[in-house]
Enzyme design. Structure first.
Site, short mmCIF file in Angstrom:
data_model
loop_
_atom_site.label_atom_id
_atom_site.label_comp_id
_atom_site.label_asym_id
_atom_site.label_seq_id
_atom_site.Cartn_x
_atom_site.Cartn_y
_atom_site.Cartn_z
N HIS A 69 0.94 -1.34 0.06
CA HIS A 69 -0.35 0.63 -0.26
C HIS A 69 0.76 1.05 0.02
O HIS A 69 0.08 2.58 -0.80
CB HIS A 69 -1.15 -0.34 1.35
CG HIS A 69 -2.18 -1.25 1.44
ND1 HIS A 69 -3.24 -0.53 1.28
CD2 HIS A 69 -2.34 -2.11 0.80
CE1 HIS A 69 -4.07 -1.13 1.30
NE2 HIS A 69 -3.81 -3.07 0.57
N HIS B 183 -0.61 -12.98 -0.75
CA HIS B 183 -1.83 -13.20 -0.37
C HIS B 183 -1.98 -14.51 0.28
O HIS B 183 -3.15 -15.06 1.29
CB HIS B 183 -2.83 -13.30 -1.53
CG HIS B 183 -3.53 -11.93 -1.40
ND1 HIS B 183 -4.56 -11.63 -2.12
CD2 HIS B 183 -2.95 -10.45 -0.96
CE1 HIS B 183 -4.65 -10.43 -2.47
NE2 HIS B 183 -3.79 -9.34 -1.56
#
Length: 322
Positions: A116, A237
């Site tokens: 991010h 992930h």
């Protein structure tokens, strides 16, 4: 090995990690101060590197490749070394302090911080990137939950800063690498010397979770990443609460489970596995090819993830000068 030889070697390695290789040896020279003297960039030709069997490399000199190359050259011109002789000493201190506060259960949140912070990078205007600006962006909806992860890292950063002040961009980059390693993934080396931004990056630069495969590929292309790198980075992930196997184990379970498409099941539990952007990878032939490759070969996934991660944490970075 001399400084000049080391720097030239690092440049060639970094170009390869960016998916690039030089078709000719460098015609410039690197001085002992770390400054570089290069001949006209028009003389350079960049070879696209592909792992696809049977594919033919194409010589290109596109603006996109040139921007990536220039970023790499800029990075390495400050490389020997931004923190001086203290760089070799502070890196293990950072690793040690990070491991005191980042457990396997907290690793996914820390790794998400990296994506991010760095994921705001845009090639066209060289904006965003890994610059610690995430500290100013924690109230944005897409960054929900990251305040806790940053707070965890802050405890380690205080201890590191007592010995040698480091930027948030460096701290986050190293912490993400350590998070992967803590969970059984590859050991990823991280250069130090990034500068922090003093303001937030523009909004709307992170890829939405609802993007289709074509939307994801276009978004990552704007950030300088290939489809292969998109699929490799998506493997992050594999840890966390997305439902891809052991939430604290960094392995290739993500790709194996993607191929099973559990979200198509009528079971409420399995239908919640992954995000729409994860599901999209197996609905695209180009992405699916890499999903299958990584599902079959964990070592290949680790290798490609390592290279893509290094590229990610250098994206848009501004470096301390000697």
């Amino acid at each position: 090995m001399t400084t000049a030889t080391t720097t030239a070697s690092l440049l060639e390695t970094s170009l390869l990690r960016c998916g690039l290789s030089s078709s000719v040896k460098f015609k410039g020279k690197f001085e002992s101060s770390g400054k570089h003297v290069l001949r006209t960039l028009k003389d350079w030709r960049i070879r696209c590197v592909s792992d696809d069997p049977g594919s033919r490399p194409d010589l290109v000199s596109s603006r996109r490749k040139m921007v990536v190359m220039l970023s790499t050259v800029q990075l390495l011109s400050h490389l020997v070394t931004p923190y001086g002789s203290k760089a070799a000493d502070i890196y293990p201190v950072m690793q040690n302090e990070i491991r005191k506060v980042v457990t396997k259960g907290k690793a996914a949140g820390v790794l998400r911080l990296v994506f991010h912070d760095a994921g705001t990078f845009e090639l066209d205007d060289n904006s965003g990137g890994i610059n610690g600006s995430i500290a100013y962006e924690l109230e944005r909806p897409e960054n929900t939950g990251l305040k806790k992860s940053l707070k965890v890292l802050a405890k380690a950063k205080v201890k590191v800063d007592e010995i040698q002040p480091v930027s948030w961009a460096d701290m986050i980059s190293v912490a993400g690498s350590e998070a992967v390693s803590i969970c059984g993934g590859p050991t990823i080396p991280v250069l130090l010397g990034r500068l922090d931004s003093t303001q937030p990056d523009p909004e709307g630069k992170l890829p939405p979770e609802t993007l289709s495969a074509s939307g994801l590929k276009e978004c990552f292309k704007r950030k300088g990443f290939s489809t292969q790198e998109l699929v490799a980075l998506s493997g992050a992930h594999t840890i966390g609460s997305k439902g891809f196997g052991d939430p604290t184990g960094f392995d290739n379970a993500y790709y194996k489970i993607l191929l099973e498409k559990p979200w198509t099941s009528t079971s409420k539990m399995t239908s919640m596995v992954g995000l729409p952007s994860d599901h999209a990878l197996v609905d695209d032939d180009e992405c699916l090819r890499w999903v299958k490759r990584y599902a079959e070969d964990q070592d290949k996934f680790f290798e490609d993830f390592t290279n893509a991660y290094i590229k990610l944490v250098n994206s848009g970075a501004k470096w301390k000068k000697l």
